[in-house]
Design a protein around this motif. Sequence first.
Motif, short mmCIF file in Angstrom:
data_model
loop_
_atom_site.label_atom_id
_atom_site.label_comp_id
_atom_site.label_asym_id
_atom_site.label_seq_id
_atom_site.Cartn_x
_atom_site.Cartn_y
_atom_site.Cartn_z
N ALA A 62 0.92 -1.18 0.15
CA ALA A 62 -0.37 0.05 -0.02
C ALA A 62 0.97 1.27 0.45
N GLY A 63 2.35 1.12 0.40
CA GLY A 63 2.61 2.27 0.04
C GLY A 63 2.81 3.00 1.57
N VAL A 64 2.90 2.57 2.83
CA VAL A 64 3.00 2.92 3.69
C VAL A 64 3.78 2.32 4.95
N SER A 65 3.55 3.34 5.88
CA SER A 65 4.40 2.21 7.13
C SER A 65 3.56 1.37 7.97
N PRO A 66 4.02 0.03 7.91
CA PRO A 66 3.22 -0.85 9.47
C PRO A 66 2.25 -0.15 10.15
N ALA A 86 -5.35 2.55 -1.23
CA ALA A 86 -4.48 2.11 -1.22
C ALA A 86 -4.17 0.67 -0.30
N LEU A 87 -4.51 0.99 0.44
CA LEU A 87 -5.16 0.14 1.29
C LEU A 87 -6.40 -1.52 0.43
N ALA A 88 -7.08 -0.40 -0.06
CA ALA A 88 -8.26 -1.82 -0.50
C ALA A 88 -7.12 -2.88 -1.54
N GLY A 89 -6.92 -1.96 -2.65
CA GLY A 89 -6.04 -2.61 -3.75
C GLY A 89 -4.58 -3.42 -2.75
N THR A 94 -11.73 -4.07 -4.68
CA THR A 94 -11.84 -2.56 -4.55
C THR A 94 -12.43 -2.07 -3.67
N LEU A 95 -12.63 -0.51 -4.09
CA LEU A 95 -12.23 0.40 -2.59
C LEU A 95 -14.45 0.37 -2.65
N VAL A 96 -14.78 0.00 -3.50
CA VAL A 96 -16.39 -0.45 -3.64
C VAL A 96 -16.94 -1.50 -2.88
N GLY A 97 -16.31 -2.42 -3.12
CA GLY A 97 -15.98 -3.68 -2.50
C GLY A 97 -15.88 -3.49 -1.40
#
Length: 131
Positions: A62-66, A86-89, A94-97
């Motif tokens: 997701a490109g974030v720190s733990p 980003a977290l959903a991906g 999906t964001l909708v899901g």
Amino acid sequence: MAEHPRLHAIPGGRDERTGPDAPRPAPARHTGEPLWREALGRRLRALRGEQGETLVETAGRAGVSPQYLSEVERGRKDPSSEMVAALAGALGVTLVGLTEQVVRDLHQRHRTEFASGARRNSGPTMYALAA
């Protein structure tokens, strides 16, 4: 250039703070209704657990720190819509899901609490009925 009149301090503003011992305003009281960030965090943690992933693995994709992901999962951070996407991906949804899953979780929690009578006489629903 014309001079501006002197600005006055607003009562309770920075000028009146005396340091770390200065009184702070009380935080807003939580009414018992779940916050979106809390429900989102529980769902993200559940998805990550279902996939058998660590915080480090999911956060890396997701490109974030733990640490940030951990705070989101615990409902401590209110992530931006871009961060939620980003977290959903990173979790393969999906964001909708993801949003649908969070809404389902909230509905389930509401039904469970209503059935148990825990929130029968309070909250926004009761106020709406009274109006």
